[in-house]
Scaffold this motif. Sequence first.
Motif, mmCIF file in Angstrom:
data_model
loop_
_atom_site.group_PDB
_atom_site.id
_atom_site.type_symbol
_atom_site.label_atom_id
_atom_site.label_comp_id
_atom_site.label_asym_id
_atom_site.label_seq_id
_atom_site.Cartn_x
_atom_site.Cartn_y
_atom_site.Cartn_z
ATOM 1 N N ALA A 90 55.818 96.632 38.996
ATOM 2 C CA ALA A 90 56.528 95.657 39.827
ATOM 3 C C ALA A 90 55.589 94.541 40.239
ATOM 4 C CB ALA A 90 57.093 96.340 41.076
ATOM 5 N N THR A 91 56.071 93.303 40.191
ATOM 6 C CA THR A 91 55.264 92.167 40.633
ATOM 7 C C THR A 91 56.071 91.293 41.578
ATOM 8 O OG1 THR A 91 55.897 90.632 38.859
ATOM 9 C CG2 THR A 91 54.053 92.125 38.412
ATOM 10 N N LEU A 92 55.361 90.607 42.461
ATOM 11 C CA LEU A 92 55.984 89.660 43.382
ATOM 12 C C LEU A 92 55.093 88.437 43.491
ATOM 13 C CD1 LEU A 92 58.221 89.007 45.482
ATOM 14 C CD2 LEU A 92 56.721 90.045 47.212
ATOM 15 N N ALA A 93 55.656 87.274 43.154
ATOM 16 C CA ALA A 93 54.942 85.995 43.280
ATOM 17 C C ALA A 93 55.728 85.116 44.245
ATOM 18 C CB ALA A 93 54.812 85.308 41.920
ATOM 19 N N ILE A 94 55.103 84.723 45.339
ATOM 20 C CA ILE A 94 55.835 83.924 46.331
ATOM 21 C C ILE A 94 55.792 82.433 46.020
ATOM 22 C CG2 ILE A 94 55.489 85.646 48.126
ATOM 23 C CD1 ILE A 94 53.377 83.755 49.350
ATOM 24 N N GLY A 95 54.967 82.021 45.068
ATOM 25 C CA GLY A 95 54.933 80.628 44.656
ATOM 26 C C GLY A 95 54.068 79.748 45.550
ATOM 27 N N GLN A 96 53.920 78.521 45.117
ATOM 28 C CA GLN A 96 53.112 77.546 45.859
ATOM 29 C C GLN A 96 53.961 76.865 46.928
ATOM 30 O OE1 GLN A 96 49.914 77.222 45.377
ATOM 31 N NE2 GLN A 96 49.689 78.366 43.449
ATOM 32 N N ARG A 97 53.318 76.403 47.974
ATOM 33 C CA ARG A 97 54.019 75.655 49.009
ATOM 34 C C ARG A 97 54.523 74.330 48.453
ATOM 35 N NH1 ARG A 97 53.287 77.556 54.117
ATOM 36 N NH2 ARG A 97 51.578 79.015 54.472
ATOM 37 N N GLU A 98 55.740 73.998 48.813
ATOM 38 C CA GLU A 98 56.283 72.705 48.413
ATOM 39 C C GLU A 98 56.057 71.656 49.482
ATOM 40 O OE1 GLU A 98 60.370 73.664 47.557
ATOM 41 O OE2 GLU A 98 59.939 73.870 45.411
ATOM 42 N N GLU A 99 56.031 72.107 50.758
ATOM 43 C CA GLU A 99 55.818 71.155 51.853
ATOM 44 C C GLU A 99 54.335 70.892 52.017
ATOM 45 O OE1 GLU A 99 55.619 75.249 53.708
ATOM 46 O OE2 GLU A 99 56.768 74.225 52.150
ATOM 47 N N PRO A 100 53.940 69.749 52.602
ATOM 48 C CA PRO A 100 52.520 69.471 52.833
ATOM 49 C C PRO A 100 51.896 70.547 53.708
ATOM 50 C CG PRO A 100 53.850 67.515 53.204
ATOM 51 C CD PRO A 100 54.801 68.658 53.033
ATOM 52 N N ASP A 101 50.696 70.948 53.344
ATOM 53 C CA ASP A 101 49.985 71.948 54.127
ATOM 54 C C ASP A 101 49.465 71.294 55.402
ATOM 55 O OD1 ASP A 101 48.097 73.863 55.090
ATOM 56 O OD2 ASP A 101 47.988 74.687 53.065
ATOM 57 N N PRO A 102 49.706 71.895 56.571
ATOM 58 C CA PRO A 102 49.284 71.263 57.814
ATOM 59 C C PRO A 102 47.793 71.308 58.065
ATOM 60 C CG PRO A 102 50.206 73.428 58.239
ATOM 61 C CD PRO A 102 50.446 73.135 56.789
ATOM 62 N N VAL A 103 47.047 72.119 57.316
ATOM 63 C CA VAL A 103 45.611 72.190 57.547
ATOM 64 C C VAL A 103 44.884 71.183 56.679
ATOM 65 C CG1 VAL A 103 45.725 74.587 58.250
ATOM 66 C CG2 VAL A 103 45.356 74.036 55.848
ATOM 67 N N GLY A 104 43.569 71.208 56.782
ATOM 68 C CA GLY A 104 42.770 70.181 56.127
ATOM 69 C C GLY A 104 42.717 70.278 54.612
ATOM 70 N N LEU A 105 42.140 69.261 53.981
ATOM 71 C CA LEU A 105 42.071 69.161 52.532
ATOM 72 C C LEU A 105 41.348 70.348 51.934
ATOM 73 C CD1 LEU A 105 42.455 67.587 49.899
ATOM 74 C CD2 LEU A 105 40.327 66.367 50.404
ATOM 75 N N GLU A 106 40.275 70.808 52.590
ATOM 76 C CA GLU A 106 39.501 71.927 52.056
ATOM 77 C C GLU A 106 40.352 73.176 51.948
ATOM 78 O OE1 GLU A 106 36.420 73.851 50.304
ATOM 79 O OE2 GLU A 106 36.633 71.722 50.754
ATOM 80 N N GLU A 107 41.234 73.414 52.945
ATOM 81 C CA GLU A 107 42.104 74.566 52.887
ATOM 82 C C GLU A 107 43.149 74.408 51.794
ATOM 83 O OE1 GLU A 107 40.251 77.077 55.006
ATOM 84 O OE2 GLU A 107 42.269 77.571 54.360
ATOM 85 N N ARG A 108 43.613 73.181 51.561
ATOM 86 C CA ARG A 108 44.621 72.970 50.522
ATOM 87 C C ARG A 108 44.047 73.276 49.144
ATOM 88 N NH1 ARG A 108 46.075 68.306 53.563
ATOM 89 N NH2 ARG A 108 45.163 66.884 52.027
ATOM 90 N N ARG A 109 42.751 73.154 49.019
ATOM 91 C CA ARG A 109 42.126 73.471 47.736
ATOM 92 C C ARG A 109 42.034 74.983 47.524
ATOM 93 N NH1 ARG A 109 37.244 69.077 48.447
ATOM 94 N NH2 ARG A 109 38.358 67.249 47.645
ATOM 95 N N ARG A 110 42.250 75.756 48.567
ATOM 96 C CA ARG A 110 42.165 77.212 48.471
ATOM 97 C C ARG A 110 43.479 77.804 48.954
ATOM 98 N NH1 ARG A 110 38.788 78.964 52.105
ATOM 99 N NH2 ARG A 110 38.247 77.041 53.128
ATOM 100 N N PRO A 111 44.488 77.821 48.085
ATOM 101 C CA PRO A 111 45.829 78.223 48.514
ATOM 102 C C PRO A 111 45.976 79.706 48.807
ATOM 103 C CG PRO A 111 45.782 77.901 46.147
ATOM 104 C CD PRO A 111 44.445 77.439 46.657
ATOM 105 N N GLY A 112 44.992 80.503 48.442
ATOM 106 C CA GLY A 112 45.088 81.933 48.692
ATOM 107 C C GLY A 112 45.890 82.651 47.622
ATOM 108 N N LEU A 113 45.973 83.945 47.762
ATOM 109 C CA LEU A 113 46.700 84.767 46.798
ATOM 110 C C LEU A 113 48.194 84.472 46.873
ATOM 111 C CD1 LEU A 113 46.409 87.178 44.772
ATOM 112 C CD2 LEU A 113 46.957 88.663 46.708
#
Length: 298
Positions: A232-255
Amino acid sequence: MFSYRHAFHAGNHADVLKHLVLIGIVKHLTQKPAPLLVVDTHAGAGLYRLDDDYARTSGEAADGILKLVDATLAEPAPAITDYLEAVRGVNRSGALKLYPGSPFVIQPLLRQEARDRLKLFELHPTDSQALVAHVAQLEAGRQVSVARQDGFEALKALLPPPSRRALVLIDPSYEIKSDYAKVVACLQDSLKRFSTGTYAVWYPIIPRPEAHDVPRRLKTLANQAGKPWLHATLAIGQREEPDPVGLEERRRPGLTASGMFVINPPHTLKPALSAALPQLLEVLGRGRGKAQTLESGG
Protein backbone atom coordinates in the motif's frame (compact mmCIF):
# COMPACT_ATOMS: atom_id res chain seq x y z
CA MET A 1 24.16 8.05 12.77
CA PHE A 2 22.06 9.34 15.66
CA SER A 3 20.84 12.65 14.20
CA TYR A 4 17.38 11.40 13.18
CA ARG A 5 14.56 12.15 15.64
CA HIS A 6 11.06 10.95 14.81
CA ALA A 7 9.63 13.69 17.03
CA PHE A 8 9.96 16.05 14.04
CA HIS A 9 7.70 13.79 11.95
CA ALA A 10 5.25 12.36 14.50
CA GLY A 11 1.68 12.29 13.27
CA ASN A 12 2.51 13.05 9.65
CA HIS A 13 0.81 11.33 6.70
CA ALA A 14 3.36 8.49 6.78
CA ASP A 15 2.52 7.76 10.41
CA VAL A 16 -1.16 7.77 9.53
CA LEU A 17 -0.63 5.10 6.88
CA LYS A 18 1.77 3.04 8.97
CA HIS A 19 -0.32 2.98 12.11
CA LEU A 20 -3.61 2.42 10.32
CA VAL A 21 -2.10 -0.68 8.68
CA LEU A 22 -0.51 -1.80 11.93
CA ILE A 23 -3.79 -1.61 13.85
CA GLY A 24 -5.56 -3.66 11.18
CA ILE A 25 -2.95 -6.40 11.43
CA VAL A 26 -2.83 -6.58 15.23
CA LYS A 27 -6.61 -6.58 15.62
CA HIS A 28 -6.85 -9.57 13.31
CA LEU A 29 -3.96 -11.52 14.82
CA THR A 30 -5.31 -11.14 18.36
CA GLN A 31 -8.54 -12.89 17.43
CA LYS A 32 -6.83 -16.28 17.77
CA PRO A 33 -6.27 -17.60 21.31
CA ALA A 34 -2.57 -18.47 21.01
CA PRO A 35 -0.06 -15.91 22.33
CA LEU A 36 1.19 -13.30 19.87
CA LEU A 37 4.71 -11.88 19.82
CA VAL A 38 5.04 -8.39 18.35
CA VAL A 39 8.50 -7.01 17.63
CA ASP A 40 9.20 -3.37 16.80
CA THR A 41 12.78 -3.23 15.55
CA HIS A 42 13.02 0.59 15.58
CA ALA A 43 10.60 1.75 18.25
CA GLY A 44 11.65 5.39 18.64
CA ALA A 45 10.56 7.26 21.77
CA GLY A 46 7.12 5.61 21.76
CA LEU A 47 5.14 8.75 22.55
CA TYR A 48 5.42 12.27 21.14
CA ARG A 49 4.10 15.72 22.01
CA LEU A 50 2.44 17.57 19.16
CA ASP A 51 2.92 20.91 20.89
CA ASP A 52 6.66 20.78 21.55
CA ASP A 53 9.47 22.44 19.62
CA TYR A 54 10.13 19.41 17.44
CA ALA A 55 6.57 19.10 16.14
CA ARG A 56 6.07 22.85 15.78
CA THR A 57 9.32 23.19 13.83
CA SER A 58 8.28 20.69 11.16
CA GLY A 59 4.52 21.22 11.20
CA GLU A 60 4.12 17.79 9.57
CA ALA A 61 1.27 16.69 11.83
CA ALA A 62 -0.84 19.44 10.25
CA ASP A 63 -0.86 17.45 7.00
CA GLY A 64 -1.49 14.20 8.85
CA ILE A 65 -3.32 13.41 12.06
CA LEU A 66 -4.50 16.97 12.72
CA LYS A 67 -6.10 17.24 9.29
CA LEU A 68 -7.70 13.81 9.62
CA VAL A 69 -9.14 14.59 13.05
CA ASP A 70 -10.70 17.80 11.73
CA ALA A 71 -12.12 16.15 8.60
CA THR A 72 -15.80 15.44 8.13
CA LEU A 73 -16.29 12.05 6.53
CA ALA A 74 -19.91 10.98 6.06
CA GLU A 75 -19.07 7.32 6.65
CA PRO A 76 -15.47 6.85 7.81
CA ALA A 77 -13.93 3.52 6.89
CA PRO A 78 -13.71 1.23 9.94
CA ALA A 79 -9.90 1.26 9.70
CA ILE A 80 -9.87 5.05 9.98
CA THR A 81 -12.25 4.93 12.94
CA ASP A 82 -10.00 2.39 14.70
CA TYR A 83 -6.94 4.53 14.03
CA LEU A 84 -8.53 7.72 15.37
CA GLU A 85 -9.67 5.85 18.48
CA ALA A 86 -6.07 4.75 19.08
CA VAL A 87 -4.83 8.34 18.87
CA ARG A 88 -7.59 9.65 21.11
CA GLY A 89 -6.80 6.86 23.57
CA VAL A 90 -3.57 8.59 24.61
CA ASN A 91 -5.27 11.99 24.83
CA ARG A 92 -7.55 11.50 27.81
CA SER A 93 -8.19 15.23 28.26
CA GLY A 94 -9.74 15.45 24.79
CA ALA A 95 -7.25 17.94 23.35
CA LEU A 96 -4.91 16.37 20.82
CA LYS A 97 -1.53 17.00 22.43
CA LEU A 98 0.08 13.56 22.21
CA TYR A 99 0.75 11.24 19.31
CA PRO A 100 1.28 7.51 19.93
CA GLY A 101 4.25 5.90 18.25
CA SER A 102 4.01 2.28 17.22
CA PRO A 103 4.55 0.89 20.77
CA PHE A 104 1.60 2.88 22.09
CA VAL A 105 -0.51 1.91 19.07
CA ILE A 106 0.20 -1.79 19.57
CA GLN A 107 0.15 -2.29 23.35
CA PRO A 108 -3.52 -1.42 24.01
CA LEU A 109 -4.53 -4.09 21.50
CA LEU A 110 -2.57 -6.87 23.19
CA ARG A 111 -4.12 -9.32 25.66
CA GLN A 112 -2.84 -10.00 29.15
CA GLU A 113 -4.82 -13.24 29.44
CA ALA A 114 -3.31 -14.62 26.24
CA ARG A 115 0.19 -13.62 27.32
CA ASP A 116 0.85 -11.55 24.22
CA ARG A 117 4.29 -9.92 24.26
CA LEU A 118 5.74 -6.74 22.79
CA LYS A 119 9.50 -6.49 22.27
CA LEU A 120 10.82 -2.98 21.58
CA PHE A 121 14.27 -2.11 20.29
CA GLU A 122 15.76 1.35 19.89
CA LEU A 123 19.42 2.25 19.45
CA HIS A 124 19.24 6.05 19.61
CA PRO A 125 20.46 6.95 23.14
CA THR A 126 17.99 9.77 23.80
CA ASP A 127 14.98 8.05 22.25
CA SER A 128 15.82 4.78 23.98
CA GLN A 129 15.85 6.53 27.34
CA ALA A 130 12.56 8.27 26.57
CA LEU A 131 11.05 4.97 25.43
CA VAL A 132 11.86 3.31 28.76
CA ALA A 133 10.21 6.17 30.65
CA HIS A 134 7.13 6.19 28.43
CA VAL A 135 6.66 2.41 28.58
CA ALA A 136 6.85 2.56 32.38
CA GLN A 137 3.70 4.71 32.29
CA LEU A 138 1.80 1.81 30.73
CA GLU A 139 2.33 -0.35 33.81
CA ALA A 140 2.18 -3.34 31.49
CA GLY A 141 4.64 -5.44 33.47
CA ARG A 142 6.29 -8.28 31.58
CA GLN A 143 4.04 -7.80 28.57
CA VAL A 144 6.36 -5.08 27.19
CA SER A 145 10.15 -5.10 27.21
CA VAL A 146 12.58 -2.46 25.97
CA ALA A 147 16.20 -2.91 24.94
CA ARG A 148 18.76 -0.50 23.56
CA GLN A 149 19.91 -2.76 20.74
CA ASP A 150 20.14 -2.90 16.98
CA GLY A 151 16.71 -4.24 16.08
CA PHE A 152 17.96 -5.88 12.90
CA GLU A 153 20.33 -8.05 14.91
CA ALA A 154 18.14 -8.54 17.99
CA LEU A 155 15.30 -9.94 15.90
CA LYS A 156 17.29 -13.04 14.98
CA ALA A 157 17.20 -14.44 18.50
CA LEU A 158 13.41 -14.10 18.71
CA LEU A 159 12.47 -16.13 15.64
CA PRO A 160 10.71 -18.47 15.61
CA PRO A 161 8.73 -17.62 18.77
CA PRO A 162 7.49 -20.51 20.99
CA SER A 163 3.87 -19.77 20.06
CA ARG A 164 4.70 -19.79 16.34
CA ARG A 165 2.78 -16.53 15.96
CA ALA A 166 4.50 -13.19 15.44
CA LEU A 167 4.21 -9.78 13.86
CA VAL A 168 7.42 -7.90 13.10
CA LEU A 169 7.39 -4.17 12.31
CA ILE A 170 10.51 -2.95 10.55
CA ASP A 171 10.63 0.82 10.42
CA PRO A 172 14.18 2.24 10.44
CA SER A 173 14.92 5.91 9.87
CA TYR A 174 16.58 5.25 6.48
CA GLU A 175 18.93 8.02 7.56
CA ILE A 176 21.79 6.16 5.95
CA LYS A 177 21.63 4.33 2.62
CA SER A 178 22.61 1.00 4.13
CA ASP A 179 19.26 0.83 5.95
CA TYR A 180 17.54 -0.10 2.69
CA ALA A 181 19.78 -3.11 2.14
CA LYS A 182 19.52 -4.06 5.82
CA VAL A 183 15.73 -4.17 5.58
CA VAL A 184 15.83 -6.59 2.68
CA ALA A 185 18.53 -8.73 4.32
CA CYS A 186 16.55 -8.78 7.56
CA LEU A 187 13.41 -10.00 5.76
CA GLN A 188 15.36 -12.64 3.87
CA ASP A 189 16.87 -13.98 7.09
CA SER A 190 13.58 -13.77 9.00
CA LEU A 191 11.64 -15.72 6.38
CA LYS A 192 14.22 -18.50 6.63
CA ARG A 193 13.90 -18.59 10.41
CA PHE A 194 10.12 -18.19 10.57
CA SER A 195 8.34 -18.29 7.23
CA THR A 196 4.79 -17.98 8.60
CA GLY A 197 5.31 -14.77 10.55
CA THR A 198 3.68 -11.51 9.48
CA TYR A 199 6.22 -8.87 8.49
CA ALA A 200 5.34 -5.20 7.98
CA VAL A 201 7.87 -2.82 6.45
CA TRP A 202 7.46 0.94 6.22
CA TYR A 203 9.60 2.84 3.72
CA PRO A 204 9.77 6.39 2.32
CA ILE A 205 9.01 7.03 -1.34
CA ILE A 206 11.74 9.45 -2.34
CA PRO A 207 13.88 10.03 -5.45
CA ARG A 208 16.58 7.60 -4.40
CA PRO A 209 17.27 4.30 -6.21
CA GLU A 210 17.51 2.37 -2.95
CA ALA A 211 14.01 3.49 -1.94
CA HIS A 212 12.47 2.54 -5.28
CA ASP A 213 14.11 -0.88 -5.05
CA VAL A 214 12.60 -1.79 -1.66
CA PRO A 215 9.11 -2.93 -2.79
CA ARG A 216 10.50 -4.68 -5.86
CA ARG A 217 13.03 -6.63 -3.82
CA LEU A 218 10.47 -7.49 -1.14
CA LYS A 219 8.05 -8.77 -3.77
CA THR A 220 10.82 -10.99 -5.11
CA LEU A 221 11.58 -12.33 -1.62
CA ALA A 222 7.92 -13.08 -0.91
CA ASN A 223 7.34 -14.71 -4.29
CA GLN A 224 10.45 -16.86 -3.97
CA ALA A 225 9.29 -17.98 -0.53
CA GLY A 226 5.78 -18.65 -1.87
CA LYS A 227 4.24 -16.19 0.58
CA PRO A 228 1.38 -13.73 0.00
CA TRP A 229 2.10 -10.02 0.17
CA LEU A 230 0.31 -6.69 0.18
CA HIS A 231 1.72 -3.31 -0.84
CA ALA A 232 0.00 0.00 0.00
CA THR A 233 1.23 3.50 -0.82
CA LEU A 234 -0.02 6.99 -0.04
CA ALA A 235 1.24 10.16 -1.74
CA ILE A 236 -0.28 13.42 -0.54
CA GLY A 237 1.22 15.45 -3.38
CA GLN A 238 2.86 18.86 -3.52
CA ARG A 239 1.29 22.01 -2.14
CA GLU A 240 -0.56 24.04 -4.72
CA GLU A 241 -0.90 27.17 -2.58
CA PRO A 242 2.13 29.38 -1.81
CA ASP A 243 4.09 28.13 1.16
CA PRO A 244 3.85 30.66 4.01
CA VAL A 245 7.40 30.03 5.20
CA GLY A 246 10.63 31.26 3.72
CA LEU A 247 12.30 30.35 0.42
CA GLU A 248 14.73 27.95 2.11
CA GLU A 249 11.84 25.91 3.49
CA ARG A 250 10.12 25.85 0.09
CA ARG A 251 13.22 24.20 -1.30
CA ARG A 252 12.76 21.38 1.22
CA PRO A 253 9.15 20.23 0.85
CA GLY A 254 9.59 17.21 3.09
CA LEU A 255 8.35 13.69 2.59
CA THR A 256 5.27 13.52 0.37
CA ALA A 257 4.79 9.75 -0.01
CA SER A 258 5.45 6.46 1.75
CA GLY A 259 4.60 2.80 1.51
CA MET A 260 3.80 -0.22 3.65
CA PHE A 261 4.79 -3.69 2.47
CA VAL A 262 3.33 -6.64 4.36
CA ILE A 263 4.34 -10.28 3.95
CA ASN A 264 1.77 -12.84 5.12
CA PRO A 265 -0.91 -10.18 5.61
CA PRO A 266 -4.24 -11.01 7.27
CA HIS A 267 -6.96 -11.68 4.70
CA THR A 268 -8.94 -8.80 6.24
CA LEU A 269 -6.28 -6.19 5.53
CA LYS A 270 -6.81 -5.68 1.80
CA PRO A 271 -10.57 -4.96 2.01
CA ALA A 272 -9.96 -2.69 5.00
CA LEU A 273 -7.39 -0.65 3.08
CA SER A 274 -9.50 -0.65 -0.07
CA ALA A 275 -12.09 1.30 1.91
CA ALA A 276 -9.68 3.49 3.89
CA LEU A 277 -7.04 4.60 1.37
CA PRO A 278 -9.37 6.60 -0.92
CA GLN A 279 -10.71 8.44 2.13
CA LEU A 280 -7.20 9.16 3.39
CA LEU A 281 -6.32 10.59 -0.01
CA GLU A 282 -9.48 12.67 -0.05
CA VAL A 283 -8.61 14.23 3.29
CA LEU A 284 -4.82 14.40 3.21
CA GLY A 285 -4.19 14.95 -0.53
CA ARG A 286 -3.11 18.51 -1.20
CA GLY A 287 -2.14 18.90 -4.83
CA ARG A 288 -0.15 17.69 -7.79
CA GLY A 289 1.09 14.12 -7.43
CA LYS A 290 -1.43 12.90 -4.89
CA ALA A 291 -2.22 9.19 -5.28
CA GLN A 292 -2.83 5.94 -3.46
CA THR A 293 -2.16 2.40 -4.60
CA LEU A 294 -2.97 -1.04 -3.25
CA GLU A 295 -1.69 -4.25 -4.77
CA SER A 296 -1.24 -7.81 -3.61
CA GLY A 297 0.28 -11.06 -4.73
CA GLY A 298 1.15 -14.60 -3.79
